[in-house]
Enzyme design. Structure first.
Site, mmCIF file in Angstrom:
data_model
loop_
_atom_site.group_PDB
_atom_site.id
_atom_site.type_symbol
_atom_site.label_atom_id
_atom_site.label_comp_id
_atom_site.label_asym_id
_atom_site.label_seq_id
_atom_site.Cartn_x
_atom_site.Cartn_y
_atom_site.Cartn_z
ATOM 1 N N ASP A 9 0.886 -1.183 0.000
ATOM 2 C CA ASP A 9 0.000 0.000 0.000
ATOM 3 C C ASP A 9 0.923 1.233 0.000
ATOM 4 O O ASP A 9 0.909 2.037 0.916
ATOM 5 C CB ASP A 9 -0.959 0.006 1.205
ATOM 6 N N HIS A 240 9.401 -0.987 9.093
ATOM 7 C CA HIS A 240 8.413 -2.079 9.158
ATOM 8 C C HIS A 240 8.468 -2.977 7.924
ATOM 9 O O HIS A 240 8.780 -4.163 8.012
ATOM 10 C CB HIS A 240 6.999 -1.497 9.265
HETATM 11 C C1 BDR Z 1 2.547 -0.620 8.667
HETATM 12 O O1 BDR Z 1 1.523 0.340 8.469
HETATM 13 C C2 BDR Z 1 1.807 1.150 7.369
HETATM 14 O O2 BDR Z 1 1.564 2.482 7.699
HETATM 15 C C3 BDR Z 1 3.250 0.916 7.025
HETATM 16 O O3 BDR Z 1 3.462 1.054 5.628
HETATM 17 C C4 BDR Z 1 3.493 -0.487 7.486
HETATM 18 O O4 BDR Z 1 3.122 -1.417 6.500
HETATM 19 C C5 BDR Z 1 3.193 -0.397 10.015
HETATM 20 O O5 BDR Z 1 2.258 -0.582 11.024
HETATM 21 CA CA CA Z 2 2.771 -0.721 4.193
#
Ligand code: BDR
Ligand code: CA
Length: 308
Positions: A9, A240
């Site tokens: 995303d 992340h």
């Molecule tokens: C996840 O949430 C999204 O905002 C980031 O891209 C990552 O995949 C972290 O909690």
């Molecule tokens: Ca993400």
């Protein structure tokens, strides 16, 4: 070389995860599928195409997927963290190419079936595309090599609610369905991703490289880090989505524990929480390998070596 599909995303850390995977010699990116989450699926597709073109990987096909959760409405986006356009408000040239005609769900199904036990799927956004793929073709559960999920918070607080992580919040029913499907899962949650931080010093080093790509990443991450400061974390931003790719590249970056994990879909205060049964004698068999420890130093230096 492991064959992977990344379900994104895109998003600042998604953009870094894509670049890290593309540049790493240990994995081959067969395709990128898009979903909603940080932004709309249309924006995620545009951002993904822009990032792939910027890094010289426009030959990697992009497939657009789900625009909304299985049963709920789309919830708040993450524009505070990822900027209005999802890329920290850094403006890239409009993409020259476009997404493939085939839908993300169909691409997942056909690619997994054509490459039995060879595809690792890395999901770093809402888990809706995979849930729809399993519903349409349950046989992929035993044909996929593994699904590595950036999502959840089993032993630490959430980041979207006190107990829930953003990717699980984006579509809790999809996550719950997948966790119960029997598909081989590794969960790369906030338990470990909040220990792998990119800092302002790293951005100084990137700017000193003085390339188009290094400035793009540094500018984008400035916005990401500002948002982290706003919510109280001053040391840097969590890597992340790159860590989920890192776990495929080198599983020894993390220590995993087999666990039975359920996703709360009650709609109450613990909605979207990933509840891991950590008791000595759990009642149900493990369904997830949960990452509980990470060698952050080794991972971050590998990430810095291959992200651009
Ligand atoms: C996840 O949430 C999204 O905002 C980031 O891209 C990552 O995949 C972290 O909690
Ligand atoms: Ca993400």
């Amino acid at each position: 070389m492991k064959k992977i599909i990344i379900d994104v995303d895109t998003g600042i850390d998604d953009a870094m995860a894509i670049s890290y995977a593309v540049h790493s010699p240990a994995v081959h990116v067969c395709g990128v599928t898009t979903t909603f989450g940080n932004i709309t699926v249309e924006e995620a597709t545009r951002n993904t195409l822009q990032v792939l073109e910027l890094i010289g990987a426009a030959d990697i096909p992009v497939y657009q997927g789900a625009s909304k959760p299985l049963v709920r409405e789309v919830t708040a986006k993450a524009r505070l963290f990822h900027g209005e356009n999802g890329l920290g408000n850094v403006v890239l040239p409009a993409p020259v190419g476009s997404a493939q005609a085939q839908n993300a769900v169909q691409f997942l199904i056909s690619t997994i079936k054509e490459n039995p036990h060879e595809i690792t799927l890395v999901t770093v956004g809402s888990m809706t595309n995979l849930a729809l793929a399993i519903m349409a073709a349950p046989e992929i559960v035993s044909l996929v090599e593994r699904v590595v999920v950036m999502g959840g918070a089993v032993t630490v607080p959430g980041n979207r609610t006190p107990v829930a992580e953003a990717n699980i919040c984006a579509d809790p029913e999809a996550a719950s369905y997948i966790f119960q499907s029997g598909i081989p899962l590794t969960l790369v949650g906030l338990d470990v991703t909040m220990q792998t931080l990119l800092t302002r010093e790293h951005l100084v080093q990137w700017r000193a490289r003085d390339t188009k790509l290094s400035h793009f990443f540094a500018d984008m991450c400035d916005v990401y880090m500002d948002a982290y400061v706003t919510v109280g974390n001053v040391r840097g931003c969590g890597l992340h989505d790159p860590l989920a790719v890192g776990v495929v590249i080198d599983p020894s970056f993390v220590r995993t524990v087999p666990m039975h994990v359920e996703v709360d879909t009650s709609g109450g205060p613990s909605d979207a929480r990933t509840i891991g049964d950590r008791r000595e004698h759990p009642e149900k068999a493990p369904n997830v390998e949960v990452c509980l420890e990470v060698d952050s130093e080794r991972f971050v230096s590998h990430f810095l070596k291959y992200v651009m």
